[in-house]
Design a protein around this motif. Structure first.
Motif, PDB file in Angstrom:
ATOM      1  N   ASN A  18       0.700  -1.140   0.204  1.00 31.31           N
ATOM      2  CA  ASN A  18       0.027   0.079  -0.019  1.00 31.31           C
ATOM      3  C   ASN A  18       0.257   2.099  -0.116  1.00 31.31           C
ATOM      4  N   THR A  19       1.746   1.410   1.093  1.00 35.27           N
ATOM      5  CA  THR A  19       2.555   2.451   1.100  1.00 35.27           C
ATOM      6  C   THR A  19       3.771   2.580   0.158  1.00 35.27           C
ATOM      7  N   ALA A  20       3.678   1.785  -0.423  1.00 31.07           N
ATOM      8  CA  ALA A  20       4.902   1.850  -2.144  1.00 31.07           C
ATOM      9  C   ALA A  20       3.715   2.649  -3.011  1.00 31.07           C
ATOM     10  N   GLN A  21       3.100   1.614  -3.347  1.00 26.80           N
ATOM     11  CA  GLN A  21       2.270   1.910  -4.266  1.00 26.80           C
ATOM     12  C   GLN A  21       1.828   3.800  -4.015  1.00 26.80           C
ATOM     13  N   LEU A  22       1.406   3.574  -3.453  1.00 27.61           N
ATOM     14  CA  LEU A  22       0.657   5.425  -2.814  1.00 27.61           C
ATOM     15  C   LEU A  22       2.205   6.382  -3.185  1.00 27.61           C
ATOM     16  N   GLY A  44       6.142   7.652   3.241  1.00 28.63           N
ATOM     17  CA  GLY A  44       5.330   7.771   3.434  1.00 28.63           C
ATOM     18  C   GLY A  44       5.397   6.439   4.553  1.00 28.63           C
ATOM     19  N   SER A  45       4.634   5.654   5.921  1.00 26.79           N
ATOM     20  CA  SER A  45       4.628   5.249   6.383  1.00 26.79           C
ATOM     21  C   SER A  45       3.368   4.075   6.830  1.00 26.79           C
ATOM     22  N   PRO A  46       3.457   2.680   6.802  1.00 24.27           N
ATOM     23  CA  PRO A  46       2.519   2.526   7.870  1.00 24.27           C
ATOM     24  C   PRO A  46       2.150   3.099   9.302  1.00 24.27           C
ATOM     25  N   ILE A  47       1.520   2.782   9.055  1.00 29.75           N
ATOM     26  CA  ILE A  47       0.813   2.733  11.087  1.00 29.75           C
ATOM     27  C   ILE A  47       1.505   1.722  11.989  1.00 29.75           C
ATOM     28  N   TYR A  48       2.383   1.207  12.940  1.00 28.64           N
ATOM     29  CA  TYR A  48       2.236   0.392  13.857  1.00 28.64           C
ATOM     30  C   TYR A  48       2.229   0.790  14.892  1.00 28.64           C
ATOM     31  N   MET A  49       1.559   0.257  15.149  1.00 24.92           N
ATOM     32  CA  MET A  49       0.977   0.070  17.195  1.00 24.92           C
ATOM     33  C   MET A  49       0.349   1.785  16.675  1.00 24.92           C
ATOM     34  N   GLY A  50      -0.754   1.829  16.371  1.00 20.12           N
ATOM     35  CA  GLY A  50      -0.527   3.258  16.407  1.00 20.12           C
ATOM     36  C   GLY A  50       0.882   4.421  16.137  1.00 20.12           C
ATOM     37  N   VAL A  68       7.141  19.123   2.870  1.00 21.48           N
ATOM     38  CA  VAL A  68       7.036  17.883   3.373  1.00 21.48           C
ATOM     39  C   VAL A  68       5.724  17.712   3.070  1.00 21.48           C
ATOM     40  N   GLY A  69       5.885  16.103   2.619  1.00 27.27           N
ATOM     41  CA  GLY A  69       4.757  15.661   2.416  1.00 27.27           C
ATOM     42  C   GLY A  69       4.667  14.040   3.138  1.00 27.27           C
ATOM     43  N   ILE A  70       3.597  13.742   3.764  1.00 27.56           N
ATOM     44  CA  ILE A  70       3.876  12.267   4.310  1.00 27.56           C
ATOM     45  C   ILE A  70       2.204  11.819   4.394  1.00 27.56           C
ATOM     46  N   ILE A  71       2.408  10.546   4.149  1.00 25.37           N
ATOM     47  CA  ILE A  71       1.419   9.406   3.739  1.00 25.37           C
ATOM     48  C   ILE A  71       1.288   8.561   4.960  1.00 25.37           C
ATOM     49  N   TYR A  72       0.393   8.392   4.998  1.00 29.62           N
ATOM     50  CA  TYR A  72      -0.023   6.882   6.255  1.00 29.62           C
ATOM     51  C   TYR A  72      -1.097   6.175   5.513  1.00 29.62           C
ATOM     52  N   THR A  73      -0.387   4.545   5.978  1.00 25.91           N
ATOM     53  CA  THR A  73      -1.469   3.796   5.124  1.00 25.91           C
ATOM     54  C   THR A  73      -1.722   2.918   7.268  1.00 25.91           C
ATOM     55  N   MET A  74      -2.841   2.511   7.089  1.00 21.40           N
ATOM     56  CA  MET A  74      -3.219   1.882   7.953  1.00 21.40           C
ATOM     57  C   MET A  74      -4.758   0.619   7.986  1.00 21.40           C
ATOM     58  N   ASN A  75      -4.592  -0.026   8.999  1.00 26.22           N
ATOM     59  CA  ASN A  75      -5.839  -0.806   8.923  1.00 26.22           C
ATOM     60  C   ASN A  75      -7.219   0.117   9.660  1.00 26.22           C
ATOM     61  N   ALA A  76      -6.735   1.169  10.064  1.00 26.39           N
ATOM     62  CA  ALA A  76      -7.564   1.793  10.942  1.00 26.39           C
ATOM     63  C   ALA A  76      -8.874   2.749   9.622  1.00 26.39           C
ATOM     64  N   SER A  77      -9.890   2.884  10.488  1.00 25.17           N
ATOM     65  CA  SER A  77     -11.297   3.361  10.019  1.00 25.17           C
ATOM     66  C   SER A  77     -10.216   4.808  10.037  1.00 25.17           C
ATOM     67  N   TYR A 124      -1.017  12.760   3.961  1.00 24.88           N
ATOM     68  CA  TYR A 124      -2.542  12.248   3.391  1.00 24.88           C
ATOM     69  C   TYR A 124      -2.667  10.884   4.269  1.00 24.88           C
ATOM     70  N   PRO A 125      -3.760  10.672   4.709  1.00 24.06           N
ATOM     71  CA  PRO A 125      -4.236   8.987   5.989  1.00 24.06           C
ATOM     72  C   PRO A 125      -5.506   8.160   4.347  1.00 24.06           C
ATOM     73  N   SER A 126      -4.535   7.087   4.410  1.00 25.08           N
ATOM     74  CA  SER A 126      -4.584   6.065   3.417  1.00 25.08           C
ATOM     75  C   SER A 126      -5.701   5.182   4.705  1.00 25.08           C
ATOM     76  N   PHE A 127      -6.750   4.866   4.558  1.00 22.81           N
ATOM     77  CA  PHE A 127      -7.286   3.966   5.633  1.00 22.81           C
ATOM     78  C   PHE A 127      -7.883   2.601   5.008  1.00 22.81           C
ATOM     79  N   ASN A 128      -8.116   1.843   5.990  1.00 19.78           N
ATOM     80  CA  ASN A 128      -8.667   0.567   6.268  1.00 19.78           C
ATOM     81  C   ASN A 128      -8.283  -0.396   4.959  1.00 19.78           C
ATOM     82  N   THR A 129      -6.735   0.292   4.725  1.00 20.15           N
ATOM     83  CA  THR A 129      -5.943  -1.035   3.503  1.00 20.15           C
ATOM     84  C   THR A 129      -5.952  -2.577   3.657  1.00 20.15           C
TER      85      THR A 129
END
Ligand code: FMN
Length: 211
Positions: free
Chosen positions: A15-19, A85-91, A124-133, A163-168
């Motif tokens: 997910n993160t890499a694709q974004l 870009g980073s996934p969210i790990y433990m919040g 600066v751009g920050i892109i997050y991906t996560m399971n969370a809603s 930019y946050p991407s949810f429920n990946t």
């Protein structure tokens, strides 16, 4: 115009890499030269507290520890934009993101008066991906993440976009894993409908920051 794109996910094609690849395309469409880094390919740690950056007479906004990260930090301070870009790990963003953050921000922080030494501007751009809603992110995660975002923005002094991407989609086949709390059908539907919109938004983010 130089834009550095940094994947702080250990997975190189998810997910993160694709974004981030879309953000890279956006930056290139704006005319920027780009550099794409998989952070997990580099050999480094967080700040080692050598305090060489705080020595009298030391060059400012420079991390002196000799490993793979210091040259990247030098290049970030010389760039026009950086997109991480980073996934969210433990919040929180991943440990690799945090290590980069510590060393980048600390190297430009004055211990005389807490000002930022860096006088240039890097967007600066920050892109997050996560399971969370989105609801969970807005209520519980965003206030924590905003401190880190603000510090990064203050250190690099440019425009800041998040930019946050949810429920990946975390795995391609949920039936092979003990992941009963996730609704596979919902995840797959979201991947079809929402993820392309996330890709488009990240393309625009890359373009905007690289103008
Ligand atoms: C160790 C680990 C911890 C995670 N912790 C969280 C979490 O706290 N909150 C969340 O929403 N997602 C969490 N996730 C899910 C990832 O953030 C999500 O699947 C992300 O999109 C993965 O990014 P990637 O596809 O680029 O690897 C976690 C995943 C892993 C592997």
């Amino acid at each position: 115009m130089k834009t550095i794109i940094i994947n702080a996910s250990p997975r190189k094609n998810w997910n993160t890499a694709q974004l981030l690849q879309e953000a890279k395309k956006g930056a290139e469409a704006a005319g920027a030269e780009t550099e794409y880094i998989d952070l997990y390919d580099l050999n480094f740690t967080g700040c080692r507290s050598c305090l060489a950056c705080k020595r009298k007479g030391a060059e400012k906004s420079k991390c002196y520890w000799k490993d793979d990260l210091s040259p990247l930090i030098d290049r970030i301070f010389q760039a026009d934009a950086v997109i991480i870009g980073s996934p969210i790990y433990m919040g929180e963003p991943t440990a690799h993101f945090r290590a980069l953050f510590e060393r980048l921000v600390f190297s430009t922080l004055s211990y005389d008066d807490y000002r930022v030494y860096f006088e240039g501007k890097v967007n600066v751009g920050i892109i997050y991906t996560m399971n969370a809603s989105k609801e969970y992110y807005d209520g519980s995660m965003r206030p924590v993440l905003q401190n880190t975002e603000a510090s990064l923005g203050r250190a690099l002094r440019g425009q800041l976009l998040v930019y946050p991407s949810f429920n990946t989609l975390q795995v391609s086949d949920y039936s092979k894993y003990c992941m009963g709390s996730f609704d596979e059908a919902e995840k797959k539907a979201r991947r079809e409908t929402q993820f392309p919109l996330d890709m488009q938004a990240c393309y625009e983010l890359g373009k905007e920051l690289s103008r």
